[in-house]
Scaffold this motif. Structure first.
Motif, PDB file in Angstrom:
ATOM      1  N   LYS A 199      48.499 -29.984   3.324  1.00 55.15           N
ATOM      2  CA  LYS A 199      47.863 -29.448   4.532  1.00 55.15           C
ATOM      3  C   LYS A 199      47.085 -28.148   4.312  1.00 55.15           C
ATOM      4  O   LYS A 199      46.174 -27.845   5.084  1.00 55.15           O
ATOM      5  CB  LYS A 199      48.893 -29.265   5.647  1.00 55.15           C
ATOM      6  N   ASP A 200      47.402 -27.386   3.294  1.00 54.24           N
ATOM      7  CA  ASP A 200      46.707 -26.122   3.058  1.00 54.24           C
ATOM      8  C   ASP A 200      45.579 -26.241   2.037  1.00 54.24           C
ATOM      9  O   ASP A 200      44.951 -25.246   1.695  1.00 54.24           O
ATOM     10  CB  ASP A 200      47.712 -25.050   2.620  1.00 54.24           C
ATOM     11  N   HIS A 201      45.312 -27.442   1.556  1.00 51.58           N
ATOM     12  CA  HIS A 201      44.213 -27.660   0.617  1.00 51.58           C
ATOM     13  C   HIS A 201      42.934 -27.895   1.420  1.00 51.58           C
ATOM     14  O   HIS A 201      42.844 -28.884   2.149  1.00 51.58           O
ATOM     15  CB  HIS A 201      44.499 -28.857  -0.289  1.00 51.58           C
ATOM     16  N   PRO A 202      41.936 -27.036   1.281  1.00 55.68           N
ATOM     17  CA  PRO A 202      40.729 -27.165   2.106  1.00 55.68           C
ATOM     18  C   PRO A 202      39.869 -28.391   1.787  1.00 55.68           C
ATOM     19  O   PRO A 202      39.061 -28.797   2.620  1.00 55.68           O
ATOM     20  CB  PRO A 202      39.955 -25.877   1.801  1.00 55.68           C
TER      21      PRO A 202
ATOM     22  N   LYS B 214      35.345 -34.058   1.621  1.00 55.72           N
ATOM     23  CA  LYS B 214      36.795 -33.963   1.414  1.00 55.72           C
ATOM     24  C   LYS B 214      37.323 -35.322   0.947  1.00 55.72           C
ATOM     25  O   LYS B 214      36.734 -36.354   1.227  1.00 55.72           O
ATOM     26  CB  LYS B 214      37.510 -33.577   2.699  1.00 55.72           C
TER      27      LYS B 214
ATOM     28  N   TYR C  67      51.610 -34.932   3.915  1.00 53.45           N
ATOM     29  CA  TYR C  67      50.891 -33.980   4.764  1.00 53.45           C
ATOM     30  C   TYR C  67      51.356 -32.546   4.476  1.00 53.45           C
ATOM     31  O   TYR C  67      50.537 -31.636   4.323  1.00 53.45           O
ATOM     32  CB  TYR C  67      51.089 -34.326   6.242  1.00 53.45           C
ATOM     33  N   GLU C  68      52.653 -32.347   4.391  1.00 50.76           N
ATOM     34  CA  GLU C  68      53.195 -31.005   4.118  1.00 50.76           C
ATOM     35  C   GLU C  68      52.696 -30.464   2.777  1.00 50.76           C
ATOM     36  O   GLU C  68      52.400 -29.282   2.664  1.00 50.76           O
ATOM     37  CB  GLU C  68      54.725 -31.033   4.138  1.00 50.76           C
ATOM     38  N   ARG C  69      52.611 -31.336   1.779  1.00 50.39           N
ATOM     39  CA  ARG C  69      52.164 -30.909   0.450  1.00 50.39           C
ATOM     40  C   ARG C  69      50.683 -30.560   0.425  1.00 50.39           C
ATOM     41  O   ARG C  69      50.258 -29.707  -0.357  1.00 50.39           O
ATOM     42  CB  ARG C  69      52.431 -31.994  -0.580  1.00 50.39           C
TER      43      ARG C  69
END
Length: 127
Positions: free
Chosen positions: A53-56, A24, A49-51
């Protein structure tokens, strides 16, 4: 610089290891509650972080270096920060000969710091 191995628990109880970063791209912010520039920078860390956080394949973590860990959780809760906060005073002190903060590390997929930024210049949204 390659990061030394670590096993550290965040404020929510999750154990983080260097192995969790492998494969990562990881952004690590190093901060303390008593650091004025850190306090200015943290809202931008939250936005990042909000932008992401959903990216693995991407992680946003923070290493807190307060000597009094009891100050950290109330500060994080008061400001509504949801990024992972890892109390890491001893770890950071063992990695850096001189701890100057805020400090940001961009860690590559192999666990090596590929970019380092020290200080917060108040760039606002350009940050």
């Amino acid at each position: 610089m390659p990061l030394p191995d670590f096993e550290l628990q965040d404020l929510r109880g999750r154990i983080w290891r260097l192995a969790d970063l492998r494969g990562k791209i990881t952004f690590i912010n190093i901060w303390a509650t008593w650091c004025g520039p850190c306090r200015e920078e943290l809202p931008y860390v939250q936005k990042l972080y909000e932008r992401l956080k959903d990216h693995p394949d991407v992680l946003v973590l923070t290493f807190n270096v307060d000597a009094d860990v009891g100050l950290v959780e109330p500060y994080v809760n008061k400001h509504g920060f949801s990024f992972p906060v890892i109390p890491a005073y001893s770890y950071v002190e063992s990695v850096l000969p001189l701890v100057s903060i805020p400090r940001n590390w961009l860690v590559g997929q192999e666990g090596t710091v590929v970019l380092e930024q020290v200080g917060f210049g108040g760039q606002g949204e350009k940050w």
